[in-house]
Design an enzyme around this catalytic site. Structure first.
Site, PDB file in Angstrom:
ATOM      1  N   ASP A  24       3.645 -13.633 -28.498  1.00  0.00           N
ATOM      2  CA  ASP A  24       3.518 -14.677 -27.477  1.00  0.00           C
ATOM      3  C   ASP A  24       3.685 -16.034 -28.150  1.00  0.00           C
ATOM      4  O   ASP A  24       3.283 -16.202 -29.310  1.00  0.00           O
ATOM      5  CB  ASP A  24       2.145 -14.585 -26.805  1.00  0.00           C
ATOM      6  N   THR A  69       9.563 -10.112 -13.224  1.00  0.00           N
ATOM      7  CA  THR A  69      10.192 -10.078 -11.896  1.00  0.00           C
ATOM      8  C   THR A  69      11.257 -11.176 -11.788  1.00  0.00           C
ATOM      9  O   THR A  69      10.940 -12.361 -11.952  1.00  0.00           O
ATOM     10  CB  THR A  69       9.113 -10.288 -10.812  1.00  0.00           C
ATOM     11  N   LEU A  86       2.362  -2.620 -11.648  1.00  0.00           N
ATOM     12  CA  LEU A  86       0.920  -2.532 -11.890  1.00  0.00           C
ATOM     13  C   LEU A  86       0.147  -3.564 -11.082  1.00  0.00           C
ATOM     14  O   LEU A  86       0.631  -4.652 -10.784  1.00  0.00           O
ATOM     15  CB  LEU A  86       0.583  -2.648 -13.375  1.00  0.00           C
ATOM     16  N   LEU A 126      -4.119  -1.417   4.036  1.00  0.00           N
ATOM     17  CA  LEU A 126      -4.406  -1.707   5.444  1.00  0.00           C
ATOM     18  C   LEU A 126      -5.827  -2.244   5.587  1.00  0.00           C
ATOM     19  O   LEU A 126      -6.482  -2.024   6.590  1.00  0.00           O
ATOM     20  CB  LEU A 126      -4.219  -0.441   6.296  1.00  0.00           C
ATOM     21  N   ASN A 127      -6.303  -2.924   4.551  1.00  0.00           N
ATOM     22  CA  ASN A 127      -7.628  -3.546   4.628  1.00  0.00           C
ATOM     23  C   ASN A 127      -7.485  -4.968   5.130  1.00  0.00           C
ATOM     24  O   ASN A 127      -6.975  -5.839   4.420  1.00  0.00           O
ATOM     25  CB  ASN A 127      -8.287  -3.583   3.244  1.00  0.00           C
ATOM     26  N   ALA A 128      -7.955  -5.187   6.350  1.00  0.00           N
ATOM     27  CA  ALA A 128      -7.863  -6.544   6.908  1.00  0.00           C
ATOM     28  C   ALA A 128      -8.761  -7.482   6.107  1.00  0.00           C
ATOM     29  O   ALA A 128      -9.775  -7.056   5.550  1.00  0.00           O
ATOM     30  CB  ALA A 128      -8.298  -6.518   8.364  1.00  0.00           C
ATOM     31  N   GLY A 129      -8.386  -8.721   6.012  1.00  0.00           N
ATOM     32  CA  GLY A 129      -9.177  -9.676   5.225  1.00  0.00           C
ATOM     33  C   GLY A 129      -8.701 -11.089   5.419  1.00  0.00           C
ATOM     34  O   GLY A 129      -8.078 -11.420   6.440  1.00  0.00           O
ATOM     35  N   CYS A 179       1.224 -12.472  -7.620  1.00  0.00           N
ATOM     36  CA  CYS A 179       2.511 -11.817  -7.310  1.00  0.00           C
ATOM     37  C   CYS A 179       2.923 -11.857  -5.847  1.00  0.00           C
ATOM     38  O   CYS A 179       3.992 -12.371  -5.526  1.00  0.00           O
ATOM     39  CB  CYS A 179       2.478 -10.375  -7.774  1.00  0.00           C
ATOM     40  N   ARG A 184      -5.540 -17.090  -9.457  1.00  0.00           N
ATOM     41  CA  ARG A 184      -4.232 -17.645  -9.097  1.00  0.00           C
ATOM     42  C   ARG A 184      -3.912 -17.304  -7.640  1.00  0.00           C
ATOM     43  O   ARG A 184      -4.027 -16.163  -7.225  1.00  0.00           O
ATOM     44  CB  ARG A 184      -3.131 -17.097 -10.016  1.00  0.00           C
TER      45      ARG A 184
HETATM   46  C1  UDX Z   1       0.519  -6.807  -6.611  1.00  0.00           C
HETATM   47  C2  UDX Z   1       1.202  -5.469  -6.318  1.00  0.00           C
HETATM   48  O1  UDX Z   1       0.267  -4.615  -5.647  1.00  0.00           O
HETATM   49  C3  UDX Z   1       1.684  -4.829  -7.600  1.00  0.00           C
HETATM   50  O2  UDX Z   1       2.377  -3.618  -7.321  1.00  0.00           O
HETATM   51  C4  UDX Z   1       2.619  -5.812  -8.319  1.00  0.00           C
HETATM   52  O3  UDX Z   1       3.067  -5.263  -9.543  1.00  0.00           O
HETATM   53  C5  UDX Z   1       1.920  -7.130  -8.557  1.00  0.00           C
HETATM   54  O4  UDX Z   1       1.424  -7.641  -7.325  1.00  0.00           O
HETATM   55  P1  UDX Z   1      -1.850  -7.584  -7.533  1.00  0.00           P
HETATM   56  O5  UDX Z   1      -1.334  -8.969  -7.561  1.00  0.00           O
HETATM   57  O6  UDX Z   1      -2.662  -7.106  -8.690  1.00  0.00           O
HETATM   58  O7  UDX Z   1      -0.648  -6.540  -7.383  1.00  0.00           O
HETATM   59  O8  UDX Z   1      -2.730  -7.472  -6.230  1.00  0.00           O
HETATM   60  P2  UDX Z   1      -2.882  -6.456  -5.003  1.00  0.00           P
HETATM   61  O9  UDX Z   1      -3.850  -5.408  -5.313  1.00  0.00           O
HETATM   62  O10 UDX Z   1      -1.561  -6.036  -4.484  1.00  0.00           O
HETATM   63  O11 UDX Z   1      -3.552  -7.432  -3.938  1.00  0.00           O
HETATM   64  C6  UDX Z   1      -2.875  -8.622  -3.520  1.00  0.00           C
HETATM   65  C7  UDX Z   1      -3.671  -9.330  -2.469  1.00  0.00           C
HETATM   66  O12 UDX Z   1      -3.679  -8.600  -1.247  1.00  0.00           O
HETATM   67  C8  UDX Z   1      -5.140  -9.558  -2.823  1.00  0.00           C
HETATM   68  O13 UDX Z   1      -5.500 -10.849  -2.418  1.00  0.00           O
HETATM   69  C9  UDX Z   1      -5.881  -8.515  -2.014  1.00  0.00           C
HETATM   70  O14 UDX Z   1      -7.190  -8.875  -1.683  1.00  0.00           O
HETATM   71  C10 UDX Z   1      -4.988  -8.440  -0.762  1.00  0.00           C
HETATM   72  N1  UDX Z   1      -5.085  -7.157  -0.052  1.00  0.00           N
HETATM   73  C11 UDX Z   1      -4.634  -6.020  -0.642  1.00  0.00           C
HETATM   74  C12 UDX Z   1      -5.608  -7.134   1.227  1.00  0.00           C
HETATM   75  O15 UDX Z   1      -6.031  -8.145   1.784  1.00  0.00           O
HETATM   76  N2  UDX Z   1      -5.654  -5.930   1.871  1.00  0.00           N
HETATM   77  C13 UDX Z   1      -5.202  -4.779   1.324  1.00  0.00           C
HETATM   78  O16 UDX Z   1      -5.259  -3.729   1.996  1.00  0.00           O
HETATM   79  C14 UDX Z   1      -4.684  -4.820   0.018  1.00  0.00           C
END
Ligand code: UDX
Length: 437
Positions: free
Chosen positions: A30, A122, A157, A257-260, A267, A334
């Site tokens: 790095d 990406t 991931l 499918l978790n509402a929030g 990402c 982030r």
């Molecule tokens: C994401 C992708 O899932 C992963 O495949 C990619 O490589 C990088 O981006 P990550 O950023 O770690 O991964 O987060 P992720 O678990 O996807 O959650 C993203 C956001 O969606 C979070 O804020 C999480 O709280 C929200 N989320 C996720 C929901 O609100 N409901 C869900 O059902 C799932």
């Protein structure tokens, strides 16, 4: 087999420790000297379950960390895992990537090895063919496909399960030309992840797969969030039962499918914006993607609206925010929706106090003394007139009547339905649950 990993963020460092545990000679590289020094001592620059233990084990064996790129001259494979942040226009900023591959190109110029370079970062479709490949050929004075291999190898991931996802990905994507390098890469990944489907395709398709993946996940989240808003208008309706049941249909699937409060993180928001930008640039109106993004933004407004509706003017009102990370089991803030909520509350001159099991330090770096930092969950409730649960941290499930009695006004907005099955002496509002008449 000697492997170099360039860029020690979530993807790079997870890959470094996993490959090291599998017995490869790994060089983690790095440009950030401070970061390298810390990693070399066995301290991860971010919280990720299981990572630090593996890092310490790796360092005792053959894992080496360095800010000196010259080691890549003698490796067999180079994984590029540098960041591709968002630029002002919404498109990705390739400057870090360009610098990294220029350096790599110059070093492999005099190498006797025929390295395979995997681009894991990406990048939007066409970046490999139009930008990365020409830079590498120019700086190395060598030919891709003949003197070195160049393969698009996007990763999927998730933070908080980065190690598991690196060890057991749902798919391996290898994009590029069908050369001897592609065959070698296929062998390497077959050995590393037996039983995992390997998709061999061209660069552009591999690049597109990553965006398709993340934008579909974002679409699922916005879909359920919009349904949750409809459910809220139906007295007694429960979005989780809706999600659970439609998730049993194999054509839909139960995950994401978790509402929030909306999707955040480093990402999904960035990739959505990049795909929207890219789509427009090739003359395709991204109407669905735009709607997904707009639905996500609206979710944040809904929360602010609900707080204001209950508390009236927010000036000097004591509001507790539980959870500032973008999701549980990470200290990453982030593009966290929680951070946006706090910014909006501060604009309305509310008094904000926060508690997060892991992200306190990172949050302090954003807000300094503009907000209060609770010492514990219990401390966060003192004097509070409204608690907003933004993230489903396990610890928040402990909230009970005795803790809630510390609040000045007993009002909870539960964006993750953490307390949905508890009998609490509180005015309770949960996203996705229709208020009873
Ligand atoms: C994401 C992708 O899932 C992963 O495949 C990619 O490589 C990088 O981006 P990550 O950023 O770690 O991964 O987060 P992720 O678990 O996807 O959650 C993203 C956001 O969606 C979070 O804020 C999480 O709280 C929200 N989320 C996720 C929901 O609100 N409901 C869900 O059902 C799932």
């Amino acid at each position: 087999m000697k492997v170099a990993i360039v860029g020690l963020g979530f993807v790079g460092l997870s890959l470094a420790v996993v490959l090291s545990a599998k017995g490869y000679d790994v060089f983690g590289i790095d440009v950030d000297v401070k970061k390298c020094n810390s990693i070399r001592k066995g301290i991860s620059p971010f919280f990720e379950p299981g990572l630090e233990k593996m890092l310490k084990n790796g360092l005792k064996k053959k894992l080496k960390i360095s800010d000196d790129f010259s080691v890549i001259k003698n490796v067999d494979m180079i994984f590029v895992t540098v960041g591709t942040p968002q630029s002002k226009s919404g498109a990705i900023d390739l400057s870090i990537m360009k610098n990294a591959i220029k350096t790599i190109g110059k070093i492999i110029r005099d190498s006797k090895k025929n390295q395979i370079i995997f681009i894991k970062s990406t990048v939007t479709p066409g970046s490999m063919e139009k930008i990365i490949l020409p830079i590498l050929e120019n700086t190395s004075k060598r030919k891709a496909g003949k003197d070195f291999g160049l393969i698009s190898n996007p990763e999927f991931l998730q933070e908080s399960s980065a190690i598991k996802d690196t060890e057991y990905p749902h798919a391996v994507v290898l994009g590029g030309y069908q050369t001897k390098f592609m065959n070698k890469a296929k062998k390497f990944f077959t050995k590393l992840h037996s039983n995992t489907p390997i998709i061999i395709t061209n660069h552009q398709t591999a690049e597109m797969i990553k965006y398709a993946n993340n934008s579909f996940l974002a679409t699922k989240i916005s879909f359920i969030n919009q349904l949750s808003n409809i459910c809220q208008k139906i007295p007694g309706a429960n979005v989780d039962d809706v999600a659970k049941t439609i998730g049993l249909d194999p054509r839909i699937g139960k995950l994401f499918l978790n509402a929030g409060p909306g999707y955040g993180g480093s990402c999904l928001p960035k990739d959505m914006r990049a795909l929207i930008n890219f789509s427009s640039s090739v003359g395709i109106e991204p109407s669905l993607l735009n709607a997904v993004e707009k639905t996500n933004e609206k979710q944040l407004e809904n929360i602010i609206f609900k707080i204001s509706k209950t508390l009236g003017k927010l000036k000097n009102k004591h509001i507790t925010i539980l959870g500032t990370s973008f999701k549980p089991d990470t200290d990453d803030i982030r593009d966290s929706i929680s951070i946006e909520v706090i910014k909006k509350l501060l604009k309305k001159e509310a008094k904000v106090k926060i508690f997060d099991p892991k992200a306190m330090e990172n949050t302090k770096n954003v807000f300094n003394d503009k907000i209060e930092y609770a010492k514990s969950l219990s401390d966060s409730l003192q004097k509070s007139e409204c608690v907003v649960i933004m993230v489903h941290w396990k610890e928040f499930e402990k909230l009970n009547n005795s803790l809630i009695s510390k609040m000045k006004k007993k009002f909870i907005i539960d964006c993750r339905r953490v307390l949905i099955n508890k009998e609490l002496d509180v005015k309770y509002y949960a996203i996705g649950i229709g208020e009873k008449l």
